[in-house]
Motif scaffolding. Structure first.
Motif, PDB file in Angstrom:
ATOM      1  N   ILE A 209       0.832  -1.207   0.000  1.00 41.57           N
ATOM      2  CA  ILE A 209       0.000   0.000   0.000  1.00 41.57           C
ATOM      3  C   ILE A 209       0.864   1.253   0.000  1.00 41.57           C
ATOM      4  N   GLU A 210       1.962   1.237   0.747  1.00 40.32           N
ATOM      5  CA  GLU A 210       2.898   2.379   0.742  1.00 40.32           C
ATOM      6  C   GLU A 210       3.391   2.660  -0.673  1.00 40.32           C
ATOM      7  N   LYS A 211       3.774   1.597  -1.386  1.00 41.11           N
ATOM      8  CA  LYS A 211       4.294   1.748  -2.750  1.00 41.11           C
ATOM      9  C   LYS A 211       3.207   2.243  -3.704  1.00 41.11           C
ATOM     10  N   LEU A 212       2.004   1.708  -3.547  1.00 39.82           N
ATOM     11  CA  LEU A 212       0.912   2.109  -4.438  1.00 39.82           C
ATOM     12  C   LEU A 212       0.526   3.566  -4.225  1.00 39.82           C
ATOM     13  N   LEU A 213       0.491   4.006  -2.972  1.00 44.16           N
ATOM     14  CA  LEU A 213       0.153   5.398  -2.683  1.00 44.16           C
ATOM     15  C   LEU A 213       1.263   6.348  -3.137  1.00 44.16           C
ATOM     16  N   ALA A 214       2.501   5.931  -2.987  1.00 42.95           N
ATOM     17  CA  ALA A 214       3.637   6.802  -3.306  1.00 42.95           C
ATOM     18  C   ALA A 214       3.927   6.861  -4.799  1.00 42.95           C
ATOM     19  N   GLU A 215       3.755   5.743  -5.490  1.00 44.64           N
ATOM     20  CA  GLU A 215       4.247   5.647  -6.864  1.00 44.64           C
ATOM     21  C   GLU A 215       3.162   5.533  -7.926  1.00 44.64           C
ATOM     22  N   CYS A 216       1.908   5.357  -7.524  1.00 44.71           N
ATOM     23  CA  CYS A 216       0.819   5.239  -8.497  1.00 44.71           C
ATOM     24  C   CYS A 216      -0.258   6.266  -8.186  1.00 44.71           C
ATOM     25  N   ASN A 217      -0.903   6.747  -9.197  1.00 43.50           N
ATOM     26  CA  ASN A 217      -1.924   7.778  -9.028  1.00 43.50           C
ATOM     27  C   ASN A 217      -3.290   7.122  -8.812  1.00 43.50           C
ATOM     28  N   ASN A 218      -3.398   6.340  -7.732  1.00 41.70           N
ATOM     29  CA  ASN A 218      -4.655   5.659  -7.434  1.00 41.70           C
ATOM     30  C   ASN A 218      -4.964   5.773  -5.951  1.00 41.70           C
ATOM     31  N   LYS A 219      -6.254   5.952  -5.653  1.00 46.79           N
ATOM     32  CA  LYS A 219      -6.707   5.889  -4.275  1.00 46.79           C
ATOM     33  C   LYS A 219      -6.982   4.437  -3.906  1.00 46.79           C
ATOM     34  N   ILE A 220      -6.971   4.156  -2.592  1.00 45.05           N
ATOM     35  CA  ILE A 220      -7.119   2.772  -2.129  1.00 45.05           C
ATOM     36  C   ILE A 220      -8.211   2.697  -1.068  1.00 45.05           C
ATOM     37  N   LEU A 221      -9.086   1.739  -1.238  1.00 44.41           N
ATOM     38  CA  LEU A 221     -10.104   1.431  -0.242  1.00 44.41           C
ATOM     39  C   LEU A 221      -9.790   0.065   0.349  1.00 44.41           C
ATOM     40  N   ILE A 222      -9.609   0.008   1.663  1.00 46.10           N
ATOM     41  CA  ILE A 222      -9.390  -1.269   2.339  1.00 46.10           C
ATOM     42  C   ILE A 222     -10.736  -1.823   2.763  1.00 46.10           C
ATOM     43  N   LEU A 223     -11.037  -3.013   2.319  1.00 47.53           N
ATOM     44  CA  LEU A 223     -12.310  -3.661   2.641  1.00 47.53           C
ATOM     45  C   LEU A 223     -12.089  -4.617   3.806  1.00 47.53           C
ATOM     46  N   ALA A 224     -12.745  -4.335   4.915  1.00 46.21           N
ATOM     47  CA  ALA A 224     -12.580  -5.148   6.122  1.00 46.21           C
ATOM     48  C   ALA A 224     -13.840  -5.951   6.380  1.00 46.21           C
ATOM     49  N   GLY A 225     -13.732  -7.258   6.270  1.00 46.82           N
ATOM     50  CA  GLY A 225     -14.850  -8.130   6.602  1.00 46.82           C
ATOM     51  C   GLY A 225     -14.987  -8.247   8.108  1.00 46.82           C
ATOM     52  N   PRO A 226     -16.107  -8.826   8.579  1.00 45.63           N
ATOM     53  CA  PRO A 226     -16.344  -8.929  10.022  1.00 45.63           C
ATOM     54  C   PRO A 226     -15.238  -9.658  10.770  1.00 45.63           C
ATOM     55  N   GLN A 227     -14.613 -10.674  10.140  1.00 52.66           N
ATOM     56  CA  GLN A 227     -13.614 -11.473  10.838  1.00 52.66           C
ATOM     57  C   GLN A 227     -12.210 -10.874  10.759  1.00 52.66           C
ATOM     58  N   ASP A 228     -12.006  -9.849   9.896  1.00 52.57           N
ATOM     59  CA  ASP A 228     -10.649  -9.304   9.765  1.00 52.57           C
ATOM     60  C   ASP A 228     -10.596  -7.789  10.010  1.00 52.57           C
ATOM     61  N   GLU A 229     -11.535  -7.276  10.788  1.00 50.90           N
ATOM     62  CA  GLU A 229     -11.562  -5.850  11.084  1.00 50.90           C
ATOM     63  C   GLU A 229     -10.307  -5.411  11.839  1.00 50.90           C
ATOM     64  N   GLU A 230      -9.895  -6.206  12.826  1.00 54.19           N
ATOM     65  CA  GLU A 230      -8.699  -5.868  13.604  1.00 54.19           C
ATOM     66  C   GLU A 230      -7.465  -5.849  12.717  1.00 54.19           C
ATOM     67  N   TYR A 231      -7.382  -6.812  11.816  1.00 58.71           N
ATOM     68  CA  TYR A 231      -6.258  -6.921  10.881  1.00 58.71           C
ATOM     69  C   TYR A 231      -6.184  -5.668  10.009  1.00 58.71           C
ATOM     70  N   CYS A 232      -7.350  -5.227   9.506  1.00 53.70           N
ATOM     71  CA  CYS A 232      -7.394  -4.054   8.643  1.00 53.70           C
ATOM     72  C   CYS A 232      -7.083  -2.774   9.425  1.00 53.70           C
TER      73      CYS A 232
END
Length: 339
Positions: A209-232
């Motif tokens: 994500i660091e590389k994508l934000l720094a080097e690509c002109n794209n926004k990022i949405l992190i999708l957190a499911g119920p079981q991986d909210e803490e991970y996200c």
């Protein structure tokens, strides 16, 4: 199916989201073959809304999987009540899309004249049309198709489908507008999975994500499911960037609405991957090598993947053998941008 009158066909699949989506070609086939039939689908209660607006499914009967964990008289009564509910439906045909003692009992006590299910299971004597096909023996899309095919009738298309309700499309448009995201101009990263051995490690996602934000002109949405909210949350805490947003999903249909508007979905091998495929979006999936024989059945037009290995490190399990640079370069190839 020998009857020449409208049928009531009851189909059960109590597995998770990915399996349900992969079985949509089989469900569509049944409605095409028997257009005047009533097609009733039994699913886990959490997926009721996700499938109730499918054009070839007439009704949904939700099953509360908590019943599996109940014991004693409570479990007995609730189990009996559910069987009674199925019996009152008076189905002509009962089709179990996977083996299971509970499903075989449902089939028998439903009173259906024709009871179809995989041959290899403990209570197979309760089934009167046994299909000689085993899980983890062929690709899962073919597995589900084989159970419903009959005579010389074959499923014509393996295209999976998912239908997003209009209200969730509108919700997604508002969500993106509020976060200054534009339709078709953002990436979705879904870093979780129900099986830890299919999850690429958190440090890898953070670096990607660091590389994508720094080097690509794209926004990022992190999708957190119920079981991986803490991970996200652990990932998002590393960033303070207006170009990164976390959506904590409590709804399959809302997640689907967001995925449909994305430029690319980066995912482990989860139900979200199959959801993206059904919606026709570009996908980059990170897959364990041992899953390819059974779960790799999408064409390469919108679906690309990188293969890794399940790693066991003491009590920890994760998806290894995939480096960040490989994923980053593949992402750039798929969506464009500088390296």
């Amino acid at each position: 199916m020998p009857m020449n009158r409208p049928l009531k066909i009851m189909v059960v699949n109590t597995k998770f989201l990915g399996d349900l989506i992969v079985s949509t070609p089989a469900l569509r086939f049944l409605k095409e073959e028997y257009p005047s039939s009533e097609l009733i689908l039994i699913v886990r209660k959490e997926y009721r809304k996700a499938f109730e607006n499918f054009p070839y499914i007439d009704r949904i009967i939700p099953f509360d999987t908590e019943l599996k964990h109940k014991k004693g008289l409570t479990a007995l009564k609730r189990g009996f009540d559910f069987i009674l509910k199925l019996r009152k439906e008076k189905p002509d045909v009962f089709i179990a899309l996977h083996p299971g003692d509970r499903l075989a009992l449902w089939a028998y006590f439903s009173g259906a004249i024709l009871r179809i299910a995989p041959k290899k299971q403990t209570f197979s004597f309760l089934i009167n049309k046994k299909i000689d096909v085993n899980e983890d023996s062929i690709k899962y899309i073919d597995y589900y198709n084989r159970i419903v095919e009959h005579g010389n009738k074959r499923v014509k298309s393996n295209t999976t489908e998912f239908f997003v309700p209009d209200e969730d499309v509108l919700w997604a448009e508002n969500f993106l507008r509020e976060n200054n995201f534009k339709d078709g101009e953002f990436l979705i990263v879904h870093p979780g999975a129900s099986e830890k051995s299919k999850v690429w490690q958190i440090d890898n996602y953070i670096e990607l994500i660091e590389k994508l934000l720094a080097e690509c002109n794209n926004k990022i949405l992190i999708l957190a499911g119920p079981q991986d909210e803490e991970y996200c949350n652990m990932i998002s805490e590393k960033f303070n960037d207006k170009n990164l947003v976390v959506y904590k999903s409590g709804s399959v249909t809302k997640s689907a609405a967001l995925i449909k508007k994305s430029k690319l979905l980066i995912d482990n091998d989860t139900g979200t991957r199959h959801l993206g495929a059904a919606l026709g979006v570009k996908i980059l999936a990170l897959l364990p090598e041992d899953n390819l024989d059974y779960w790799n059945f999408y064409d390469g037009v919108n679906h690309d993947f990188i293969v890794g290995k399940r790693i066991k490190d003491g009590e920890k399990s994760y998806l290894g053998g995939i480096d960040v640079e490989t994923v980053f370069k593949k992402t750039v190839d798929l969506v464009g941008g500088k390296r």
